[in-house]
Design an enzyme around this catalytic site. Structure first.
Site, mmCIF file in Angstrom:
data_model
loop_
_atom_site.group_PDB
_atom_site.id
_atom_site.type_symbol
_atom_site.label_atom_id
_atom_site.label_comp_id
_atom_site.label_asym_id
_atom_site.label_seq_id
_atom_site.Cartn_x
_atom_site.Cartn_y
_atom_site.Cartn_z
ATOM 1 N N GLY A 31 4.317 3.881 -1.110
ATOM 2 C CA GLY A 31 4.853 5.119 -1.230
ATOM 3 C C GLY A 31 4.586 5.968 -1.695
ATOM 4 N N GLU A 35 -0.537 13.059 4.039
ATOM 5 C CA GLU A 35 -1.229 13.495 5.502
ATOM 6 C C GLU A 35 -1.633 11.759 5.808
ATOM 7 O OE1 GLU A 35 -0.440 15.941 3.099
ATOM 8 O OE2 GLU A 35 -0.371 17.384 4.037
ATOM 9 N N HIS A 37 -0.919 8.446 4.499
ATOM 10 C CA HIS A 37 -0.469 7.357 5.655
ATOM 11 C C HIS A 37 -0.123 8.171 6.245
ATOM 12 C CE1 HIS A 37 0.427 7.110 0.606
ATOM 13 N NE2 HIS A 37 0.253 5.869 0.972
ATOM 14 N N GLN A 61 -0.452 -6.550 -7.931
ATOM 15 C CA GLN A 61 -2.007 -5.862 -7.509
ATOM 16 C C GLN A 61 -1.856 -5.176 -8.916
ATOM 17 O OE1 GLN A 61 -0.592 -4.155 -4.092
ATOM 18 N NE2 GLN A 61 -1.537 -2.592 -4.104
ATOM 19 N N LYS A 184 -6.995 12.626 -0.442
ATOM 20 C CA LYS A 184 -5.687 11.909 0.120
ATOM 21 C C LYS A 184 -5.300 10.862 -0.758
ATOM 22 C CE LYS A 184 -3.686 15.495 3.413
ATOM 23 N NZ LYS A 184 -3.198 17.056 2.168
ATOM 24 N N SER A 185 -4.585 11.009 -2.032
ATOM 25 C CA SER A 185 -4.247 10.368 -2.927
ATOM 26 C C SER A 185 -2.723 10.499 -3.423
ATOM 27 C CB SER A 185 -5.317 9.170 -3.956
ATOM 28 O OG SER A 185 -4.683 7.765 -4.248
ATOM 29 N N SER A 186 -2.188 8.743 -3.403
ATOM 30 C CA SER A 186 -0.945 9.150 -4.846
ATOM 31 C C SER A 186 -1.040 9.577 -5.515
ATOM 32 C CB SER A 186 0.491 7.784 -4.234
ATOM 33 O OG SER A 186 0.483 7.613 -2.865
HETATM 34 P P1 AMP Z 1 -0.851 2.792 -0.590
HETATM 35 O O1 AMP Z 1 0.617 3.352 -0.365
HETATM 36 O O2 AMP Z 1 -1.822 3.641 -1.752
HETATM 37 O O3 AMP Z 1 -1.503 1.338 -1.158
HETATM 38 O O4 AMP Z 1 -1.850 3.372 0.619
HETATM 39 C C1 AMP Z 1 -1.032 2.600 2.060
HETATM 40 C C2 AMP Z 1 -2.032 2.683 2.820
HETATM 41 O O5 AMP Z 1 -2.191 4.388 3.257
HETATM 42 C C3 AMP Z 1 -3.374 2.641 2.564
HETATM 43 O O6 AMP Z 1 -4.035 1.304 3.798
HETATM 44 C C4 AMP Z 1 -4.378 3.554 2.489
HETATM 45 O O7 AMP Z 1 -5.928 2.802 2.744
HETATM 46 C C5 AMP Z 1 -3.841 4.285 3.733
HETATM 47 N N1 AMP Z 1 -4.355 5.212 2.723
HETATM 48 C C6 AMP Z 1 -3.892 6.341 2.006
HETATM 49 N N2 AMP Z 1 -4.677 7.449 1.278
HETATM 50 C C7 AMP Z 1 -5.327 7.125 2.353
HETATM 51 C C8 AMP Z 1 -6.301 8.668 3.220
HETATM 52 N N3 AMP Z 1 -6.449 9.502 1.775
HETATM 53 N N4 AMP Z 1 -6.672 8.621 4.005
HETATM 54 C C9 AMP Z 1 -6.311 7.686 4.906
HETATM 55 N N5 AMP Z 1 -5.784 6.593 4.757
HETATM 56 C C10 AMP Z 1 -4.801 6.602 3.081
#
Ligand code: AMP
Length: 280
Positions: A31, A35, A37, A61, A184-186
């Protein structure tokens, strides 16, 4: 688009789709969607008749010292992103729905999880493999979509699906970045304005590594040491690791004589950020 909280609702809806002969794509997430996601949801909705997105901050995790409690959450915003990008169903379970009191079965992996993030986060991939297996069993998708941003996770999931004969195609999607290069990262939301600026050292260092590879450097140690030197120019940065590993086994290599992954984890203040590039 529908949002459901129980496994049974997901199963009933997917069963109905299956009866109609529809294909199902799946995007597992924690969640606070951005962009990155959204690009996975786009890929899924383009290539499947129906798309399921899971939004679940998986306690299994996270180590006790990590950011489970503070991890950002915004289901209203997330629903909007899912809807806009063509998702058909959001699965947003509570932890109790995923893990009952008696829960004691795990999916674990050797070798690939011993390096990189697995070294600094020893229980992380057991949690990832277990929850992704459960989600695969609940959704039973044809295709699942994962980001190259978490390159080790992508390699681990591909290995797990192969090793455990799961009949699901794993699709990797490229890293989506901010205009200035930051992946990009949450977790970017944790950064103060000063830290946000300092965080650019990750993508700048990726560029340094890429350039060395482009110019023919094959010695992994030389590449890594140049990259470390570059990160050390940023006072707010503290290196967790910078490594070059075999793309399939995630084991460190000395020479770029096979498909490889150059990956890093760097703390900016208290926030741990990751970035990587592939060497093909
Ligand atoms: P998360 O919510 O951080 O567990 O990420 C869920 C999915 O989104 C995972 O497969 C991540 O690798 C992917 N994801 C997160 N950030 C990015 C990003 N900047 N570019 C591409 N995929 C992403």
């Amino acid at each position: 688009m529908k949002l459901v909280k129980t496994k049974q609702e997901v199963r009933d809806i997917v069963k109905e789709w299956r009866k109609q002969g529809l294909t199902v794509g799946f995007v597992p997430t924690m969640g606070y969607l951005h962009e990155g996601h959204a690009s996975l949801i786009d890929a899924s909705s383009k290539n499947n008749d129906r798309t399921v997105v899971s939004i679940f901050v998986n306690p299994m995790q996270f180590s006790p010292n990590e950011d489970l409690e503070s991890y950002p959450r915004d289901i209203v915003h997330d629903s909007k992103v899912c809807e806009e990008h063509g998702a058909d169903l959001i699965f947003n379970p509570e932890p109790e729905e995923m893990y009952n009191d008696m829960f004691c079965s795990y999916v674990d992996m050797d070798v690939l999880t011993k390096e990189l993030c697995g070294l600094s986060r020893p229980i992380h991939f057991r949690g990832v493999c277990t929850v992704v297996s459960k989600l695969f069993n609940i959704v039973k998708p044809d295709n699942a979509y994962f980001g190259q941003k978490d390159a080790q996770q992508l390699a681990v999931i591909k290995r797990m699906v192969e090793d455990l004969d799961m009949d699901i195609k794993i699709n990797g999607c490229p890293i989506v970045r901010e205009a200035d290069g930051l992946a990009k990262s949450s977790r970017n939301t944790y950064l103060s304005p000063e830290e946000r600026q300092a965080a650019l050292i990750l993508s700048k260092t990726i560029a340094v590594g890429r350039e060395l590879v482009k110019n023919g450097e094959k010695d992994a140690k030389k590449i890594v040491s140049q990259m470390i030197k570059n990160i050390e120019t940023e006072p707010l940065a503290r290196i967790d690791y910078v490594k070059i590993v075999d793309a399939l086994t995630m084991q460190q290599i000395d020479n770029l004589d096979r498909p490889a992954l150059c990956a890093m984890a760097v703390y900016i203040g208290k926030t741990r950020l990751i970035d990587n590039f592939e060497v093909v």
